[in-house]
Structure formats: C-alpha cells, structure tokens
Design a protein around this motif. Sequence first.
Motif, PDB file in Angstrom:
ATOM      1  N   VAL A 613      27.722  72.186  27.412  1.00  0.00           N
ATOM      2  CA  VAL A 613      28.269  70.929  27.923  1.00  0.00           C
ATOM      3  C   VAL A 613      28.804  70.074  26.774  1.00  0.00           C
ATOM      4  N   LEU A 614      28.039  70.003  25.688  1.00  0.00           N
ATOM      5  CA  LEU A 614      28.489  69.213  24.539  1.00  0.00           C
ATOM      6  C   LEU A 614      29.781  69.767  23.966  1.00  0.00           C
ATOM      7  N   ALA A 615      29.893  71.114  23.923  1.00  0.00           N
ATOM      8  CA  ALA A 615      31.127  71.734  23.430  1.00  0.00           C
ATOM      9  C   ALA A 615      32.308  71.402  24.337  1.00  0.00           C
ATOM     10  N   LYS A 616      32.052  71.385  25.650  1.00  0.00           N
ATOM     11  CA  LYS A 616      33.121  71.053  26.588  1.00  0.00           C
ATOM     12  C   LYS A 616      33.567  69.607  26.413  1.00  0.00           C
ATOM     13  N   ASP A 618      33.330  67.862  23.621  1.00  0.00           N
ATOM     14  CA  ASP A 618      34.083  67.827  22.365  1.00  0.00           C
ATOM     15  C   ASP A 618      35.500  68.338  22.573  1.00  0.00           C
ATOM     16  N   SER A 619      35.609  69.358  23.418  1.00  0.00           N
ATOM     17  CA  SER A 619      36.927  69.928  23.695  1.00  0.00           C
ATOM     18  C   SER A 619      37.822  68.935  24.424  1.00  0.00           C
ATOM     19  N   ILE A 620      37.244  68.257  25.407  1.00  0.00           N
ATOM     20  CA  ILE A 620      38.044  67.332  26.216  1.00  0.00           C
ATOM     21  C   ILE A 620      38.498  66.128  25.407  1.00  0.00           C
ATOM     22  N   ILE A 621      37.618  65.631  24.540  1.00  0.00           N
ATOM     23  CA  ILE A 621      37.978  64.411  23.800  1.00  0.00           C
ATOM     24  C   ILE A 621      38.626  64.723  22.450  1.00  0.00           C
ATOM     25  N   PHE A 622      38.833  66.037  22.185  1.00  0.00           N
ATOM     26  CA  PHE A 622      39.441  66.425  20.910  1.00  0.00           C
ATOM     27  C   PHE A 622      40.842  65.831  20.777  1.00  0.00           C
ATOM     28  N   LYS A 623      41.113  65.232  19.633  1.00  0.00           N
ATOM     29  CA  LYS A 623      42.422  64.635  19.379  1.00  0.00           C
ATOM     30  C   LYS A 623      42.834  64.992  17.949  1.00  0.00           C
ATOM     31  N   ALA A 648      38.608  75.153  18.018  1.00  0.00           N
ATOM     32  CA  ALA A 648      37.516  74.176  17.927  1.00  0.00           C
ATOM     33  C   ALA A 648      37.379  73.356  19.194  1.00  0.00           C
ATOM     34  N   ALA A 649      38.363  73.442  20.088  1.00  0.00           N
ATOM     35  CA  ALA A 649      38.342  72.662  21.323  1.00  0.00           C
ATOM     36  C   ALA A 649      38.921  73.497  22.454  1.00  0.00           C
ATOM     37  N   PRO A 650      38.160  74.491  22.928  1.00  0.00           N
ATOM     38  CA  PRO A 650      38.650  75.347  24.011  1.00  0.00           C
ATOM     39  C   PRO A 650      39.118  74.513  25.209  1.00  0.00           C
ATOM     40  N   GLY A 651      40.255  74.906  25.764  1.00  0.00           N
ATOM     41  CA  GLY A 651      40.827  74.158  26.878  1.00  0.00           C
ATOM     42  C   GLY A 651      41.905  73.195  26.448  1.00  0.00           C
ATOM     43  N   ASN A 652      41.946  72.866  25.173  1.00  0.00           N
ATOM     44  CA  ASN A 652      43.003  72.002  24.649  1.00  0.00           C
ATOM     45  C   ASN A 652      44.177  72.887  24.227  1.00  0.00           C
ATOM     46  N   GLU A 653      45.246  72.808  24.964  1.00  0.00           N
ATOM     47  CA  GLU A 653      46.385  73.704  24.761  1.00  0.00           C
ATOM     48  C   GLU A 653      47.594  72.926  24.264  1.00  0.00           C
ATOM     49  N   VAL A 654      48.486  73.630  23.576  1.00  0.00           N
ATOM     50  CA  VAL A 654      49.717  73.030  23.097  1.00  0.00           C
ATOM     51  C   VAL A 654      50.764  74.146  22.962  1.00  0.00           C
ATOM     52  N   LEU A 655      52.010  73.802  23.118  1.00  0.00           N
ATOM     53  CA  LEU A 655      53.093  74.785  23.006  1.00  0.00           C
ATOM     54  C   LEU A 655      53.528  74.919  21.550  1.00  0.00           C
TER      55      LEU A 655
END
Length: 716
Positions: A613-616, A618-623, A648-655
């Motif tokens: 949960v903590l990793a998730k 971190d992933s969501i608020i990763f900037k 380092a932030a699974p779920g954070n995607e970029v093109l």
Amino acid sequence: MIPQLFVEKIDLGDGRSITIETGRLAKQADGSVVVRMGDTMILATAVASRNINPSVDFLPLTVDYREKFAAAGRFPGGFFKREARPSDSEVLTMRLVDRVLRPLFPDDYHAEVQVMIQLMSHDEEVMPDSLAGLAASAALAVSDIPFHNLISEVRVARIDGKFVINPSREDLAKSDIDMMIGASMDSVAMVEGEMKEISEAEMVEAIKFAHEAIKVQIQAQLRLQAAFGKKEIRTYEGEKENEEIYKKVKAAAYDKIYNIAKVGSAKHERSAAFAEVKEEVKALFTEEELAEDGDLVSKYFYKTNKEAVRNVVLELGVRLDGRKTTDIRPIWCEIDYLPRVHGSSLFTRGETQALATVTLGTSREANQIDSPSEQGEEKFYLHYNFPPFSTGEAKPLRGTSRREVGHGNLAQRALKNMIPADCPYTIRVVSEVLESNGSSSMATVCAGTMALMDAGVQMVKPVSGIAMGLITDGEKFAVLSDILGDEDHLGDMDFKVTGTADGITACQMDIKIDGLRYDIMEQALDQAREGRLHILGKLTETIATPRADVKKHAPKIITRTIPGNFIGALIGPGGKVIQELQKATGTTIVINEVDEQGVVEILGTDPDGIATVLAKIDSIIFKPAMGEAYEVKVIKMLDFGAVVEYTAAPGNEVLLHVSELAWERTENVTDVVNMGDVFMVKYLGVDPKTKKEKVSRKALLPRPPREEKKDDAPKA
C-alpha cells in the motif's frame, strides 16, 4: 393574561450571570423553574405523588435530563427523526443530579418523585450540564415537596493557574481540571471529574473554590423561594414504627452481629452467618406477629446490623473481612490471558475481579458523539459491563444500566489523558466484571491499564485506582481504604480516586451525611494516595512498561500524509483503486481530509501488505523533478514512441516520443527499444505545445559530433 414572574439573578463575578425564573411555564407541576445562562435555557420541573404505597420502603426518585435537538437548531440524526433513548452524556447528567438530591429527602419519605430537566435552548458558550443541579434544586425550592436542604452544582476548571466556574467547552479544552461539584450550603455532597495529574492539595483547593460559588447560587434560590412565597411542606404518612419491636430485635441481634463482624470473614460466609442470626430473631415472633410486622423486624434487623458493624470499626479498628482501616486486599494480576484479542488482562483484588480487553482500529471506528450540546468523536473509549453473576445473583437483563454508563465513564476519564496524543489508533477498552465485592470501577481502571500496555499502546504512565470509605458517629471517624460492598452500603462515603505515581487523573465522591469536614476529606485523599501507589506497584510488577509493538495478530497502523489533490487518484473512480488495493493486500485503508491534506491510515496484520500500500501511495504521488534522470521500463509500444513506466513509481506512465529515443533518425521504435527494456531517461517537464509531460532518452546519451558539409564547387 401574562402570569406574574419571579426572577433572581446570580452574578458569576466575571461579567457572566445566571437567572432563575418561575411563574411562567409548567405551572401544574409541583415546582418549575427556567434557568438561563447566556442563550442556554433549561426547564426543570418537580412532581411528587400524593399517594404513597405503604409497601414501598425506599424513595422511588427519578431524575431525567434530556436535550432537545431543536434547542440547537438541529434535527435528530439517523432515520427516526425523534428524540428517543437518552444518550450516555444525558445519563451521566442524570446521575450527577440524582446523587446529590437523593440523600436530602426525608428517610421516611417514599412517595414517587420525578424531577425532569430539559435543555430548551442551547448556547455553544455554555455547557448545560453545569446548570442541571441548580435547576433541579430550584424547582424543589418552589414546591411543597419535602426536601431537607437546597443544593447546587457547578463545574470548576483551572486555566493558566486560575479557577473558573462553569467554563465554556472551548475554555475547558485549555484546562487541567474538569470537575463537577455538588453541595449544600454546609457541606460538599458530590465530586466527579478528571484532572491532569494534580496533587491532593490542588484538588481540595478546587473543591473549596466551587463550594463558595455554590453558596451564592443557594442564596439566590432562597431569595426566589421567599419572593414566590414559600409553600407549606405537604404532610405525609411516614414509615410505621414500633419501639418495642426495635428493642427486642436489637437485644437479640446486636451482640451476635458484633461478634461476627469483629472476627473477619469472606462475603458469603459472613452473609450466611448474618442470615442465621436474622432467622433466630424472626423465631422470637409468632407467625401472626410476622404477618403483621415482619417488615419492621427486617427493617430493625438491618438497622441493628448497620450499627453493630459500624461500631466494630470505630471501637476496634477492625473491618468485616478482618483488615485494618488502611489495609488493601490481596491482589493478583495476569496479562495476555486471551490469545487472540489485541490486549487483555485480569485484575483481582479480594473478591473483585475484572477482565479487560483492548481492540485497536482506525479512525473509522471512533465513537461518534452527536447531541444538541456536543458533536465530535472519541478515539479512546471504555465500556463497562456488570453482569448479575458477578455478585452471585440471577436478575433480568434490561440493557446497559445507568450505573454501567457512569462507572465506565469514570474509568475512561481516569485513563484517557495517559493515551499519547500521537497514538494513531482508535482504542476500545471493554471491562467485564466477573466478581464484585467493592469497587469494580477501580478494578476496571487497573485492568484497563495493564490491557493497554499488553496491547502495545505506549501509555504515558500507568494508572491505578482505589475506593475509600468513611464511618463516623459525628465525633469519632474512620477512613477505610479499599472498601467492600457492605462498607459502601453501611458507610457514610464512597470516594474513588485514580491516578499515576505523580498525581490524580480522576475522582468520584458521594457523601451520605451532612457536614463532611475538609480535614477528613484531606485525610481520605492522603490515605488514598498511599493505597493507590501500593496497587500501582502490583500492576507494574506484572507489566512495567508497554510492549514495544503490537502483537503479531494485532493490526499495525501506518499513517501517511499526501497532498490533497492526490486523494481522488488514490480512491479511484467509484472507489475502484482503493477497494482493489484493500482486497489485494488484506489491509484497511481510511482517508481523511485535514487542512487540505489527505491523512491516509493503513491498518493490517501483514507487513508485506502494508508495504504494498505504501508503495502504491508513493507511486500515485510521485512527481519527477525537472532535469533529473529516472529509470523507466517499456510497457507499451506505439508507432510514434514507447509508453514507459517509472520503475520507482509503478503506474506512473509517460510517453517517450520516437524523436527522443536517439540522436540518429529513428525509423522504427523497435530499432532502439523493445517491450520490457529498462533504461534511464531525463525529465524535461511539460511540453508547452502538447501540455503533456516529456522525457528523453537521447538527452542522457553523448551527442555525436556534427559532420562538416562537403563543398564540391571549385574555388575561385
């Protein structure tokens, strides 16, 4: 026609005042008044039945206090939009008033009496429970109901070292003392409250200060009574008496009871011995005499029993179980008794035993308070249960009694200030009284302390409690430590004191006689401190400090704060993200918005689940930061680039656009990267044209040297 009004004013000396009015409302009641402070208005009525049932040998007094939601301009909560059963706070106010009024009616007055108090208008700056005792006494003052002595009650607080009468709830939050005191003009009758480790001398000082304010309020009642016209007290038929029967019972029973009492024995053994003496006394009367005066025989036997037992204490210094006045009964304790609860303990003192359990939860389990005079929640609360088997009786079960509410509240107040302010858990303590012969509420405090420490709650300091008693004949007196149930019934005082090694945290005192001297109160407090510290030593022998962590099967709670704009992303559309996360990790996740921040509580027994949960989060608020390099992984291939995910932030995607793959012209994305490839990219911020985030692989690669253009034209 507007009726004639009678009004008296009480000046509190700081710009605030209280008024008492009679003559306008509820004129068919035997007595009625309206008490007002600020915009808080309370209606109190007193009515006593004129028909007395001769078979009733007690005072059937009912004190009822209710808060009307309309008083605060609110609707009752829940589906049923009508005030129903009283809340715990209303029950506690009823008890505060009842305990002061009850001893002041004549001993032989057995008419049904109802004192009803209603909050009709509520001012947030005025706490209405501090006015209820004044209102009840004033209603009796303007009635013809037999009542020995006028009383009043006030709340006393200490803010920045200064005592304050009837503070607002906001002011009370700044105080280190919150005490309700009830008294007559001559003596204190009731004390109840909580304190932040104050000394015995400070407590007596607060009581004296409150008593002076109460005297002013009683004088106002006397003026109102005189202006209204003091009614002639109604006549009533008292209890029947027979001096000959009394002498016969006393002569037959006193010495036998005295001899039983001075030996010292266990509760059931002693009860059986007293019952045998009673049967011997009854055998002195014929069946016809018992049929006619059997109630008198029982009454006089109780009176003789009380006198003999009290005299044993005053004359010999010996108590019913053989102890001296300062002795504490044998104590044994045990923790971790129940294998699957979050914390548990057993506390046994003499013939009183309490089993306490602790349950840990999130803020979702907080106790919601929703009444006209108070809204909020409790993250620490205690429930007390007193089943009939604890005294060896079989009685109907009719829900939680007023006594259970009151005893549980006392134990809760004793412990709550020792719960750290930064404790992330909601804590529920439940005390099951399994045996009772004297002060199960103080046993609850002791068991609760050990159960909290067994659960890993990092208590500031352990708390213990003791019940003190008093027996006096007006001249001689004896203060009793750790009283028995019989000593409570036969004695003149029940004084419960709780505290740490450094000071008092809560108290409850009921006085059954007029004119308790302050020197006796001071001796009782000093003796209570000695007993309290003795009991505290027994607790700390069993468990000296809280467990370093909660138990394996108990939930761990981790709190994480996130920016408010990420709350929606963590919850997901329709709660999809948080629900799937809870299901996958076996955790409970609660999000509260505080000051535009999201406070996330993660509760679970599996450390790996909590870590996920903590990793998730971190992933969501990763900037990513401008110009910084990050490791990414290819998760999707497109004709015009690759979608990469920050490792380092699974779920954070970029093109990653095809133009940013390499310095050379790239015809096909697969010429440079493929699915699953991991490499570094540089974050370039938001593209001003596309308004989308931009990363580059080539920005981290060495730039190839520029090729010089060949000029094929001949030089001139």
